[in-house]
Design an enzyme around this catalytic site. Structure first.
Site, PDB file in Angstrom:
ATOM      1  N   MET A   1     -27.528  25.611 -23.372  1.00 23.52           N
ATOM      2  CA  MET A   1     -27.384  24.222 -22.915  1.00 23.52           C
ATOM      3  C   MET A   1     -26.383  23.435 -23.766  1.00 23.52           C
ATOM      4  O   MET A   1     -25.984  22.345 -23.399  1.00 23.52           O
ATOM      5  CB  MET A   1     -28.737  23.524 -22.877  1.00 23.52           C
ATOM      6  CG  MET A   1     -29.455  23.421 -24.181  1.00 23.52           C
ATOM      7  SD  MET A   1     -31.030  22.551 -23.958  1.00 23.52           S
ATOM      8  CE  MET A   1     -32.089  23.397 -25.122  1.00 23.52           C
ATOM      9  N   LYS A   2     -25.981  23.974 -24.890  1.00 24.84           N
ATOM     10  CA  LYS A   2     -24.936  23.297 -25.666  1.00 24.84           C
ATOM     11  C   LYS A   2     -23.552  23.597 -25.100  1.00 24.84           C
ATOM     12  O   LYS A   2     -22.581  22.937 -25.475  1.00 24.84           O
ATOM     13  CB  LYS A   2     -24.990  23.734 -27.129  1.00 24.84           C
ATOM     14  CG  LYS A   2     -26.164  23.121 -27.907  1.00 24.84           C
ATOM     15  CD  LYS A   2     -26.076  23.414 -29.396  1.00 24.84           C
ATOM     16  CE  LYS A   2     -27.085  22.612 -30.188  1.00 24.84           C
ATOM     17  NZ  LYS A   2     -28.035  23.442 -30.940  1.00 24.84           N
ATOM     18  N   PHE A   3     -23.441  24.591 -24.247  1.00 20.56           N
ATOM     19  CA  PHE A   3     -22.125  25.020 -23.754  1.00 20.56           C
ATOM     20  C   PHE A   3     -21.948  24.887 -22.245  1.00 20.56           C
ATOM     21  O   PHE A   3     -20.841  24.669 -21.772  1.00 20.56           O
ATOM     22  CB  PHE A   3     -21.859  26.478 -24.163  1.00 20.56           C
ATOM     23  CG  PHE A   3     -21.474  26.608 -25.604  1.00 20.56           C
ATOM     24  CD1 PHE A   3     -20.148  26.714 -25.962  1.00 20.56           C
ATOM     25  CD2 PHE A   3     -22.432  26.558 -26.602  1.00 20.56           C
ATOM     26  CE1 PHE A   3     -19.776  26.797 -27.297  1.00 20.56           C
ATOM     27  CE2 PHE A   3     -22.075  26.632 -27.949  1.00 20.56           C
ATOM     28  CZ  PHE A   3     -20.743  26.761 -28.290  1.00 20.56           C
TER      29      PHE A   3
END
Ligand code: PLP
Length: 427
Positions: free
Chosen positions: A194-196
């Protein structure tokens, strides 16, 4: 099995990412800062589905067997469980960390022992060596901001000392080191997808060395699937993406919000979270998510989103920030160069006087993150002065693939002005 029911789930952009002032100051509530004008994490848009030209960009999913779960912290817990870590063991954790790296260690029953890092964020191996006792079982090492550790050296060190290596790729979903994808050096590796990716939840557990057959996952249910989809769309809408879809969704979204407020009004407490906490938001660690599979939507996005495009744009936006801030007073990039094979999570800027700049930028709605803003209780300068220093002085700016040209320009202008203003003579 623990049924997960509806409760207040904050949208991703509200969930932390350095929403407060340095710990040393009497910080006003995070809510005093306006919402970031630009998305800190990639929002969903039609552009998210574009193909990218160029060479293949390696990712942690190329490193070995994978299990797609709902967060990086859950993946850390699963990795510790796979490694048989429990009471009586110690896990070597970097002093420069976020709570979601430590909470799974506590959950496992093991004791975290914090080791020092160098000013370039590399593992201080002599300090790790000094901290080894008979109980040390795992070395956790983070590729901070997407820049790899000397993984070959860490691997050799662990092999020589009988330690297991847990490679934390939460900042390095993409990238390679000495010809191998990041995530292939550890006994286990974890990432925070979810960070990318433009998704509301997602993490993965990967192993290049061990089978993951014992890690059995179940669906978290239809309500969860719906929630993930709605939150992802709403986040896109909030940042003016997906305008046509937003218009088409107006009526159903309005009805949904109405329904939601009714449900919330009826049960204000006690309910469990219906979605796992998004990255670094102080949502804590909830072991009920350990055996839950990532949503269908998030798993589909891992397939549909071009890693080539993501990698190329992340590098381009990073270099844009580097060039624009080059030579400005009171700061320098944490890393002097962006090496080949690095696809950064963010642009880390080392500042001399972070306090004023941070406040100014937050008030202007500029997306600014501060990794490690809150170190685990007891981790102070006596444990690692460098970590304390980095946690205060390194500000990070997003360089993700969904930032538009205009957004990059707006952000760069505001950062430049804030940096120049700090050196202006006092009135
Ligand atoms: C965000 C983060 C994690 C945890 O990932 P989540 O998906 O937020 O649970 C672990 N390690 C590092 C270095 C992180 O920044």
């Amino acid at each position: 099995m623990g049924n997960i029911s509806i409760s207040d789930v904050k949208p991703k952009a509200d969930s932390g990412f350095g929403a407060t002032l340095p710990a040393s100051t009497p910080a006003p509530a995070a809510a005093n800062f306006p919402r970031s004008r630009l998305p800190v994490a990639p929002p969903l848009s039609m552009a998210s589905f574009r193909r990218g030209g160029g060479p293949h960009v390696p990712s942690i999913l190329d490193a070995g067997a994978a299990r797609l779960v709902t967060s990086g912290r859950v993946a850390i817990a699963l990795a510790l469980r796979q490694m048989g870590v429990g009471a009586g063991d110690t896990v070597l954790v970097p002093s420069y960390h976020c709570a979601s790296m430590v909470e799974p260690v506590i959950w496992s029953g093991a004791t975290p022992v914090f080791y020092r890092i160098n000013p370039d964020t590399s593992v201080k191996l002599d300090d790790v060596a000094a901290k080894l006792d008979g109980r040390a079982k795992v070395l956790m090492a983070t590729n901070y901001f997407g820049f790899p550790q000397d993984l070959a050296a860490l691997r050799a060190f662990c092999d020589a000392r009988g330690l297991l290596l847990l490679e934390d790729c939460a900042h390095s979903f993409l990238g390679e080191y000495k010809g191998k994808p990041l995530g292939s050096y550890g006994d286990y590796a974890i990432a925070s997808s979810m960070k990318f990716f433009p998704i509301y939840e997602g993490g993965c557990l990967v192993s290049a060395r061990h089978a993951l057959d014992q890690v059995a996952l179940q669906s978290a249910g239809l309500g969860f699937e719906a929630k993930v989809l709605i939150n992802t769309l709403e986040e896109g809408f909030a940042y003016n993406r997906l305008r046509l879809l937003k218009a088409l969704c107006w009526l159903p979204m309005t009805l949904k919000n109405l329904l939601w407020s009714q449900i919330k009004a009826r049960r204000h407490t006690g309910a469990q979270s219906m979605a796992p906490g998004s990255s670094d938001g102080g949502f804590g660690f909830d072991p009920r998510w350990l055996d839950k599979r990532s949503s269908f939507f998030a798993r589909a996005m891992l397939k549909l989103v071009s890693r080539t495009r993501m990698g190329a744009l992340r590098r381009r936006n990073y270099l844009r920030l580097q060039q624009a801030l080059d030579g400005l007073p009171g700061c320098r990039p944490l890393h002097p160069v962006l090496p080949d094979g690095v696809y950064p999570w963010v642009f880390p800027l080392l500042t001399d006087d972070p306090h004023a700049i941070f406040g100014t930028l937050k008030m202007a709605g500029v997306p600014v993150i501060r990794f490690g803003e809150y170190l685990w209780q007891g981790v102070d300068a006596s444990v690692c002065a460098t970590s304390v220093d980095l946690s205060r002085r390194v500000l990070q700016f997003p360089c993700h693939q969904e930032l538009t040209e205009q957004e990059m320009e707006w952000m760069v202008d505001h950062i430049r002005n804030a940096l120049l203003a700090q050196k202006a003579p006092p009135l």
